[in-house]
Scaffold this motif. Structure first.
Motif, PDB file in Angstrom:
ATOM      1  N   GLU A 117       0.824  -1.203   0.000  1.00  0.00           N
ATOM      2  CA  GLU A 117       0.000   0.000   0.000  1.00  0.00           C
ATOM      3  C   GLU A 117       0.862   1.258   0.000  1.00  0.00           C
ATOM      4  N   ARG A 118       1.947   1.245   0.765  1.00  0.00           N
ATOM      5  CA  ARG A 118       2.818   2.424   0.799  1.00  0.00           C
ATOM      6  C   ARG A 118       3.456   2.676  -0.561  1.00  0.00           C
ATOM      7  N   GLU A 119       3.899   1.618  -1.238  1.00  0.00           N
ATOM      8  CA  GLU A 119       4.551   1.795  -2.541  1.00  0.00           C
ATOM      9  C   GLU A 119       3.561   2.292  -3.582  1.00  0.00           C
ATOM     10  N   PHE A 120       2.355   1.728  -3.577  1.00  0.00           N
ATOM     11  CA  PHE A 120       1.328   2.234  -4.493  1.00  0.00           C
ATOM     12  C   PHE A 120       0.988   3.684  -4.149  1.00  0.00           C
ATOM     13  N   GLY A 121       0.967   4.013  -2.860  1.00  0.00           N
ATOM     14  CA  GLY A 121       0.687   5.384  -2.441  1.00  0.00           C
ATOM     15  C   GLY A 121       1.707   6.369  -2.975  1.00  0.00           C
ATOM     16  N   LYS A 122       2.964   5.951  -3.057  1.00  0.00           N
ATOM     17  CA  LYS A 122       3.998   6.828  -3.625  1.00  0.00           C
ATOM     18  C   LYS A 122       3.701   7.139  -5.090  1.00  0.00           C
ATOM     19  N   VAL A 123       3.297   6.120  -5.823  1.00  0.00           N
ATOM     20  CA  VAL A 123       2.970   6.324  -7.245  1.00  0.00           C
ATOM     21  C   VAL A 123       1.808   7.296  -7.381  1.00  0.00           C
ATOM     22  N   ILE A 124       0.765   7.086  -6.594  1.00  0.00           N
ATOM     23  CA  ILE A 124      -0.415   7.956  -6.657  1.00  0.00           C
ATOM     24  C   ILE A 124      -0.039   9.383  -6.282  1.00  0.00           C
ATOM     25  N   GLY A 125       0.776   9.549  -5.249  1.00  0.00           N
ATOM     26  CA  GLY A 125       1.174  10.890  -4.820  1.00  0.00           C
ATOM     27  C   GLY A 125       1.972  11.627  -5.886  1.00  0.00           C
ATOM     28  N   ARG A 126       2.892  10.917  -6.541  1.00  0.00           N
ATOM     29  CA  ARG A 126       3.683  11.569  -7.605  1.00  0.00           C
ATOM     30  C   ARG A 126       2.787  11.999  -8.759  1.00  0.00           C
ATOM     31  N   LEU A 127       1.846  11.148  -9.134  1.00  0.00           N
ATOM     32  CA  LEU A 127       0.942  11.489 -10.239  1.00  0.00           C
ATOM     33  C   LEU A 127       0.072  12.686  -9.892  1.00  0.00           C
ATOM     34  N   ASP A 128      -0.456  12.712  -8.685  1.00  0.00           N
ATOM     35  CA  ASP A 128      -1.300  13.840  -8.272  1.00  0.00           C
ATOM     36  C   ASP A 128      -0.506  15.139  -8.250  1.00  0.00           C
ATOM     37  N   LEU A 129       0.719  15.089  -7.746  1.00  0.00           N
ATOM     38  CA  LEU A 129       1.536  16.303  -7.704  1.00  0.00           C
ATOM     39  C   LEU A 129       1.839  16.802  -9.114  1.00  0.00           C
ATOM     40  N   LEU A 130       2.182  15.891 -10.017  1.00  0.00           N
ATOM     41  CA  LEU A 130       2.485  16.309 -11.388  1.00  0.00           C
ATOM     42  C   LEU A 130       1.258  16.911 -12.056  1.00  0.00           C
ATOM     43  N   SER A 131       0.079  16.325 -11.845  1.00  0.00           N
ATOM     44  CA  SER A 131      -1.132  16.870 -12.466  1.00  0.00           C
ATOM     45  C   SER A 131      -1.414  18.279 -11.953  1.00  0.00           C
ATOM     46  N   GLU A 132      -1.171  18.514 -10.665  1.00  0.00           N
ATOM     47  CA  GLU A 132      -1.377  19.862 -10.112  1.00  0.00           C
ATOM     48  C   GLU A 132      -0.367  20.850 -10.678  1.00  0.00           C
ATOM     49  N   VAL A 133       0.886  20.418 -10.807  1.00  0.00           N
ATOM     50  CA  VAL A 133       1.916  21.303 -11.365  1.00  0.00           C
ATOM     51  C   VAL A 133       1.605  21.638 -12.819  1.00  0.00           C
ATOM     52  N   LEU A 134       1.147  20.641 -13.587  1.00  0.00           N
ATOM     53  CA  LEU A 134       0.781  20.901 -14.990  1.00  0.00           C
ATOM     54  C   LEU A 134      -0.374  21.885 -15.079  1.00  0.00           C
ATOM     55  N   THR A 135      -1.377  21.720 -14.223  1.00  0.00           N
ATOM     56  CA  THR A 135      -2.507  22.651 -14.214  1.00  0.00           C
ATOM     57  C   THR A 135      -2.041  24.050 -13.848  1.00  0.00           C
ATOM     58  N   GLU A 136      -1.177  24.143 -12.849  1.00  0.00           N
ATOM     59  CA  GLU A 136      -0.666  25.443 -12.413  1.00  0.00           C
ATOM     60  C   GLU A 136       0.186  26.091 -13.503  1.00  0.00           C
ATOM     61  N   LYS A 137       0.915  25.275 -14.238  1.00  0.00           N
ATOM     62  CA  LYS A 137       1.771  25.805 -15.301  1.00  0.00           C
ATOM     63  C   LYS A 137       0.957  26.588 -16.318  1.00  0.00           C
ATOM     64  N   TYR A 138      -0.141  26.009 -16.791  1.00  0.00           N
ATOM     65  CA  TYR A 138      -0.955  26.683 -17.813  1.00  0.00           C
ATOM     66  C   TYR A 138      -1.748  27.843 -17.209  1.00  0.00           C
ATOM     67  N   ARG A 139      -2.149  27.707 -15.956  1.00  0.00           N
ATOM     68  CA  ARG A 139      -2.842  28.811 -15.288  1.00  0.00           C
ATOM     69  C   ARG A 139      -1.921  30.005 -15.130  1.00  0.00           C
ATOM     70  N   ARG A 140      -0.669  29.731 -14.731  1.00  0.00           N
ATOM     71  CA  ARG A 140       0.285  30.823 -14.555  1.00  0.00           C
ATOM     72  C   ARG A 140       0.645  31.462 -15.901  1.00  0.00           C
ATOM     73  N   ALA A 141       0.624  30.684 -16.967  1.00  0.00           N
ATOM     74  CA  ALA A 141       0.901  31.261 -18.286  1.00  0.00           C
ATOM     75  C   ALA A 141      -0.151  32.296 -18.649  1.00  0.00           C
ATOM     76  N   VAL A 142      -1.422  32.000 -18.348  1.00  0.00           N
ATOM     77  CA  VAL A 142      -2.498  32.959 -18.610  1.00  0.00           C
ATOM     78  C   VAL A 142      -2.322  34.205 -17.750  1.00  0.00           C
ATOM     79  N   ILE A 143      -2.001  34.007 -16.453  1.00  0.00           N
ATOM     80  CA  ILE A 143      -1.809  35.151 -15.555  1.00  0.00           C
ATOM     81  C   ILE A 143      -0.645  36.013 -16.019  1.00  0.00           C
ATOM     82  N   SER A 144       0.455  35.385 -16.428  1.00  0.00           N
ATOM     83  CA  SER A 144       1.611  36.146 -16.899  1.00  0.00           C
ATOM     84  C   SER A 144       1.278  36.945 -18.151  1.00  0.00           C
TER      85      SER A 144
END
Length: 248
Positions: free
Chosen positions: A204-231
Motif C-alpha cells: 500500500e505504501r509503494e502504491f501510495g507513492k505512485v499515486i502521490g507523484r501522479l497527483d503532484l504532477l497533475s497539479e503542477v501541470l494545471t498550475e503551469k498553464y494557469r500561470r501562463a495565462v496570468i503572466s
C-alpha cells in the motif's frame, strides 16, 4: 570571618547539567537512512524545462516503484512466475522489465493495452501470470497517460487530466486487487497482510507513492498553464500602466 564557600556540586543547576549530560551519553546514535541522489548532468537536460524534468523523474520513480512491487508480489506469490518459462524469479522479473522498457506487448494480455489490459489482468478468470500482467498493464497505462513517453522535453505537452486519471486508475486497481476473489474464493494476489502475528502494509505504501507523484504532477501541470495565462494578462497590463514616464 568569611563564610565557607558552597560546594559546586550542591548547586541545583549543576545537578541538572550532570543529568542532561548523562542522558545525552545514553541516547542512541542517529541512524543513517541514506542521502538524496543527484543525477549526473546530461546534454538532454538542456532541452528540458523544470516541469519536463519533474515529469521525467516522476516517471522514472514510478516505474521503479512498479518494479519493486513486481519483485515483492513474486515473493508473496511464487506460483505466478512458475506459470512462465522463466527459470527463476529473477529471470521472470527481467522479462517483464524488458517488455515494459521496450514497449513490446505482453503475450498473455492478448494484445490489450492501457486500461483494457489492466481490466484483463484483474479479471477473476485470468489464468496466466497475474503478477506480470498486472504490473505490465499498470506501467503501460502510466506511459499512455504521459503521451506514450517516459522522457519529456520542451516540445512535449502533457495533459494534466490524463495524469490525474492515471492516479485514480491506480487507486481503483489497488482496491480491486484487495477486494476481488478468484472463482475458488482466493484473493487475486497476496499483497498487504494484517494479522495478529504480522502487519505488512508495504504494498500500500509503494502504491501510495505512485499515486502521490501522479497527483503532484497533475497539479503542477494545471498550475503551469494557469500561470501562463496570468503572466500574459500581467504583461498586457504592464504594457499600459507600468511604463516608465519621462522626467525631462
Amino acid at each position: 570571618m568569611p563564610l565557607p564557600r558552597r560546594p559546586l556540586l550542591s548547586s541545583p543547576a549543576c545537578w541538572l547539567l550532570l543529568a542532561l549530560s548523562g542522558c545525552s551519553s545514553m541516547a542512541p546514535a542517529p541512524v543513517h537512512k541514506g542521502e538524496t541522489q543527484v543525477a549526473p548532468l546530461t546534454t538532454r537536460e538542456l532541452v528540458q524545462s523544470d516541469v519536463n524534468r519533474m515529469a521525467t523523474l516522476g516517471m522514472r520513480d514510478n516505474l521503479d516503484s512498479l518494479y519493486r512491487l513486481l519483485d515483492k508480489l513474486y515473493r508473496r506469490n511464487p506460483a505466478e512466475w512458475r506459470k512462465t518459462t522463466a527459470v527463476s524469479r529473477e529471470a521472470a522479473i527481467q522479462q517483464v522489465r524488458d517488455a515494459i522498457d521496450q514497449r513490446t506487448p505482453w503475450p498473455e494480455l492478448k494484445g490489450q493495452r492501457d486500461i483494457a489490459a489492466l481490466s484483463l489482468a484483474l479479471s477473476p478468470d485470468f489464468k496466466g501470470d497475474r503478477v506480470a500482467a498486472f504490473i505490465y498493464a499498470s506501467a503501460d497505462m502510466l506511459i499512455v497517460a504521459h503521451d506514450n513517453r517516459t522522457s519529456f522535453h520542451l516540445i512535449d505537452r502533457l495533459d494534466a487530466q490524463h495524469v490525474y486519471n492515471a492516479a485514480r486508475n491506480i487507486e481503483s486497481a489497488v482496491w480491486l486487487l484487495a477486494s476481488r476473489r478468484t472463482p475458488a474464493g482466493q484473493p487475486l494476489l497476496l499483497a498487504d497482510e494484517i494479522s495478529a502475528q504480522e502487519r505488512n502494509l508495504s504494498f500500500e505504501r509503494e502504491f501510495g507513492k505512485v499515486i502521490g507523484r501522479l497527483d503532484l504532477l497533475s497539479e503542477v501541470l494545471t498550475e503551469k498553464y494557469r500561470r501562463a495565462v496570468i503572466s500574459y494578462v500581467q504583461n498586457l497590463a504592464g504594457a499600459s500602466f507600468l511604463q516608465f514616464l519621462p522626467v525631462r
